[in-house]
Design an enzyme around this catalytic site. Structure first.
Site, mmCIF file in Angstrom:
data_model
loop_
_atom_site.group_PDB
_atom_site.id
_atom_site.type_symbol
_atom_site.label_atom_id
_atom_site.label_comp_id
_atom_site.label_asym_id
_atom_site.label_seq_id
_atom_site.Cartn_x
_atom_site.Cartn_y
_atom_site.Cartn_z
ATOM 1 N N SER A 10 0.837 -1.196 0.000
ATOM 2 C CA SER A 10 0.000 0.000 0.000
ATOM 3 C C SER A 10 0.871 1.245 0.000
ATOM 4 C CB SER A 10 -0.905 0.021 1.231
ATOM 5 O OG SER A 10 -1.523 1.277 1.358
ATOM 6 N N HIS A 35 -1.119 -1.315 -4.325
ATOM 7 C CA HIS A 35 -2.400 -1.019 -3.683
ATOM 8 C C HIS A 35 -2.482 0.481 -3.416
ATOM 9 C CE1 HIS A 35 -5.996 -2.254 -1.429
ATOM 10 N NE2 HIS A 35 -5.674 -1.298 -0.565
ATOM 11 N N ASP A 37 -4.753 3.380 -1.756
ATOM 12 C CA ASP A 37 -5.836 3.683 -0.829
ATOM 13 C C ASP A 37 -6.345 5.095 -1.086
ATOM 14 O OD1 ASP A 37 -6.115 1.342 0.936
ATOM 15 O OD2 ASP A 37 -4.035 1.773 1.474
ATOM 16 N N MET A 39 -8.983 7.898 -0.004
ATOM 17 C CA MET A 39 -9.839 8.272 1.126
ATOM 18 C C MET A 39 -10.322 9.699 0.952
ATOM 19 S SD MET A 39 -7.531 6.718 4.228
ATOM 20 C CE MET A 39 -6.780 5.087 4.105
ATOM 21 N N HIS A 68 -8.385 0.953 -4.021
ATOM 22 C CA HIS A 68 -9.387 0.743 -2.979
ATOM 23 C C HIS A 68 -10.063 2.077 -2.705
ATOM 24 C CE1 HIS A 68 -10.059 -0.321 1.578
ATOM 25 N NE2 HIS A 68 -11.196 -0.096 0.939
ATOM 26 N N MET A 70 -12.307 4.334 -0.808
ATOM 27 C CA MET A 70 -12.972 4.624 0.466
ATOM 28 C C MET A 70 -13.578 6.011 0.351
ATOM 29 S SD MET A 70 -10.105 2.978 3.000
ATOM 30 C CE MET A 70 -8.782 3.090 1.772
ATOM 31 N N MET A 139 -11.169 -6.345 5.338
ATOM 32 C CA MET A 139 -10.434 -5.383 6.144
ATOM 33 C C MET A 139 -10.194 -5.974 7.534
ATOM 34 S SD MET A 139 -9.741 -2.811 4.231
ATOM 35 C CE MET A 139 -9.025 -1.818 5.553
ATOM 36 N N GLY A 144 -9.107 3.785 7.294
ATOM 37 C CA GLY A 144 -8.923 5.213 7.509
ATOM 38 C C GLY A 144 -7.494 5.609 7.781
ATOM 39 N N PHE A 145 -6.726 4.719 8.401
ATOM 40 C CA PHE A 145 -5.342 5.035 8.745
ATOM 41 C C PHE A 145 -4.467 3.800 8.609
ATOM 42 C CE2 PHE A 145 -8.027 7.924 11.196
ATOM 43 C CZ PHE A 145 -7.482 9.150 10.865
ATOM 44 N N GLY A 147 -0.949 1.595 9.752
ATOM 45 C CA GLY A 147 -0.235 1.318 10.993
ATOM 46 C C GLY A 147 -1.078 0.765 12.121
ATOM 47 N N ASP A 177 -6.371 -6.762 4.199
ATOM 48 C CA ASP A 177 -5.723 -5.457 4.342
ATOM 49 C C ASP A 177 -5.900 -4.957 5.769
ATOM 50 O OD1 ASP A 177 -4.730 -2.896 4.111
ATOM 51 O OD2 ASP A 177 -6.241 -2.198 2.688
ATOM 52 N N GLY A 178 -4.773 -4.633 6.413
ATOM 53 C CA GLY A 178 -4.821 -4.019 7.730
ATOM 54 C C GLY A 178 -3.949 -4.728 8.739
ATOM 55 N N SER A 200 2.847 -0.483 6.264
ATOM 56 C CA SER A 200 3.922 -0.206 7.217
ATOM 57 C C SER A 200 4.980 -1.299 7.231
ATOM 58 C CB SER A 200 3.337 -0.038 8.627
ATOM 59 O OG SER A 200 2.402 1.012 8.662
#
Length: 224
Positions: A10, A35, A37, A39, A68, A70, A139, A144-145, A147, A177-178, A200
């Protein structure tokens, strides 16, 4: 038979001041997809990037762009991101009134269509659209964030999604993801995932070493 997962770093975790260089480095390091993201500060509490940035980095790699979305409403943005270079467009059931229509539109645009399940989004929705999806994204954090810590109960959801796809005879990818790291990637694969998003973990240290560690995850299929 062991599955070697697709690794989809990501760029949310990358250095935004040198995105083109980062994307080239990921391809050289062995990434399978990029990937992206997206947002909007409304559907999720953060703002990242728009189609112009996707278009700007598209020439820097031949890897598929896994975008992705969002954003809400999502439908007005599908064409713009496809034109910018998205190969896969993934949407949330909550981001528009007609998920079936959105997935169909993505395919009309010539992209692969994906659907995303947040931690509290029921998998029963997948039963209704399974014939329209090329990718299912689970997910393992609330979006949203970057890390965040992996939610362990996501493993049951991954297994549930895999069961639905297998019953339907679907060849769709099952992505997670996450909070994905080398410590939990094996458990994700064992539960049925074949694509892993990692931000991360990949960007902290040597990219090639970290991507290789994720690809080797089936050798260690348990959480540590």
């Amino acid at each position: 038979m062991a599955v070697t997962p697709l690794i989809c770093p990501s760029i949310l975790a990358s250095d935004f001041a040198r995105l083109g260089e980062e994307v080239r480095a990921l391809e050289a390091a062995g990434a399978d997809w990029i990937h992206v993201d997206v947002m909007d500060g409304h559907f999720v509490p953060n703002i990242t990037l728009g189609p112009d940035i996707v278009k700007a980095i598209r020439p820097h790699t031949t890897l598929p762009f896994d975008v992705h979305l969002m954003v809400a409403p999502v439908d007005p943005w599908l064409e713009a991101f496809r034109e910018a270079g998205a190969d896969v467009l993934t949407v949330h059931p909550e981001s528009g009134p007609h998920l079936h229509r959105a997935l169909g539109r993505i395919r009309q645009l010539g992209a692969k269509a994906g659907v995303v399940f947040n931690p509290a989004t029921p998998l029963s929705i997948l039963e209704e659209v399974v014939d329209l999806v090329d990718l299912v994204l689970i997910m393992s954090v609330n979006p949203g964030f970057g890390g965040q810590k992996f939610i362990d109960s996501s493993l049951k959801k991954i297994a549930g999604a895999r069961a639905i796809l297998d019953r339907a005879g679907s060849s769709a990818h099952l992505q997670v993801d996450g909070g994905v790291t080398s410590a939990n990637a094996g458990a994700c694969v064992a539960a049925g995932a074949d694509a892993l998003v990692a931000g991360s973990f990949v960007f902290k240290g040597d990219y090639a070493t970290n991507i290789a560690a994720l690809k080797a995850a089936p050798a260690a299929p348990s959480l540590s």
